[in-house]
Design a protein around this motif. Sequence first.
Motif, PDB file in Angstrom:
ATOM      1  N   ARG A  67      19.439  28.549  50.148  1.00 51.70           N
ATOM      2  CA  ARG A  67      18.376  28.075  49.258  1.00 51.70           C
ATOM      3  C   ARG A  67      17.866  26.748  49.777  1.00 51.70           C
ATOM      4  O   ARG A  67      18.644  25.909  50.234  1.00 51.70           O
ATOM      5  N   GLN A  93      23.475  36.455  43.124  1.00 50.61           N
ATOM      6  CA  GLN A  93      22.442  37.487  43.067  1.00 50.61           C
ATOM      7  C   GLN A  93      22.320  38.211  44.402  1.00 50.61           C
ATOM      8  O   GLN A  93      22.211  39.444  44.452  1.00 50.61           O
ATOM      9  N   GLY A 121      18.155  32.897  48.082  1.00 46.76           N
ATOM     10  CA  GLY A 121      18.376  33.107  46.658  1.00 46.76           C
ATOM     11  C   GLY A 121      19.756  32.654  46.230  1.00 46.76           C
ATOM     12  O   GLY A 121      20.588  32.267  47.064  1.00 46.76           O
TER      13      GLY A 121
END
Length: 308
Positions: free
Chosen positions: A187, A257, A253
Amino acid sequence: MRFPVVVGVDGSEGSLRALDWAAAEAARTRLPLRVVHASLWEHYEGLRPPADPQVPGEQLLAEHLVASARDRVRDLSPEVSVVADVQPEDPVATLVRESHEASLVVLGSRGRGRIAGMLLGSVGLALAGRSHCPVVVIPARQPGTPATPGSVVVGISDATGPSAAAVFALTQAASRHGELTAVRAWRRPAHALLSHPPLPGSSSSAYRRQAEEHLEEVLKALETLEARKKQDSQEAHDDGSGAVVIHRSVAQGPAHQVLIEAAETAELLVVGARRAGGWHGLQLGPVNHAVLHYSPCPVAIVPDTYQG
């Protein structure tokens, strides 16, 4: 000495799923299977008169439960050496003790009673945080998408070298004659505050490239480590396992997830957990909690101190 696969049973549908999975695991790895039922039934005897005054009623039920489990294993996997045991004590304490001399401990994500509707029972969560060996939690629901035979997914953390989870995942893929997918989530931080010198520029591609390079370094070290183990271990030439194809997956992400999506067609999802030190057990972070609750396939939680 090769330690057995240990499975906790309580008579629920979830524990039957765990029992079947553990029997298949023991058959594939040629390990013995130990079936354990633990309950604090002796603290509650006297609330109702037992059928046999010499044997408490709950004890009779427990002995019948493990005997049925043992017979089920013998029907499913007759080649597996199986023993069954009843322990009149707390289930978590029992399974934590069993984990000292187990290859892995298996249990279902749901138990009996009022908490059966929870996606993950208190025993599974407590055991995952205190076990001394890998814990495999079997989800309560069947996967929506059929699993790819032999597919194992492992989450790659920020650690610089191959973690115990990565080594365990590679061994699992080899024993299944399958393939391993190593997943590195990344991320772009809200503020470019990194623990290392800042990257030139601030584009997302720079962060992705950093994740790709880190993943490649970890897997190169993992492959080197595994090659040395095969060279040093005579058993490695006798277990029928061959070279494992390793796929790289770098995705943007939240880690939980990304891992849950990657495990959609996997037979097993493997993640690591760090030892907190002292009596505090393992540090189960938000990623561990999320995959234990929502993974579509069985989840293995591997302590970072585990050496196989």
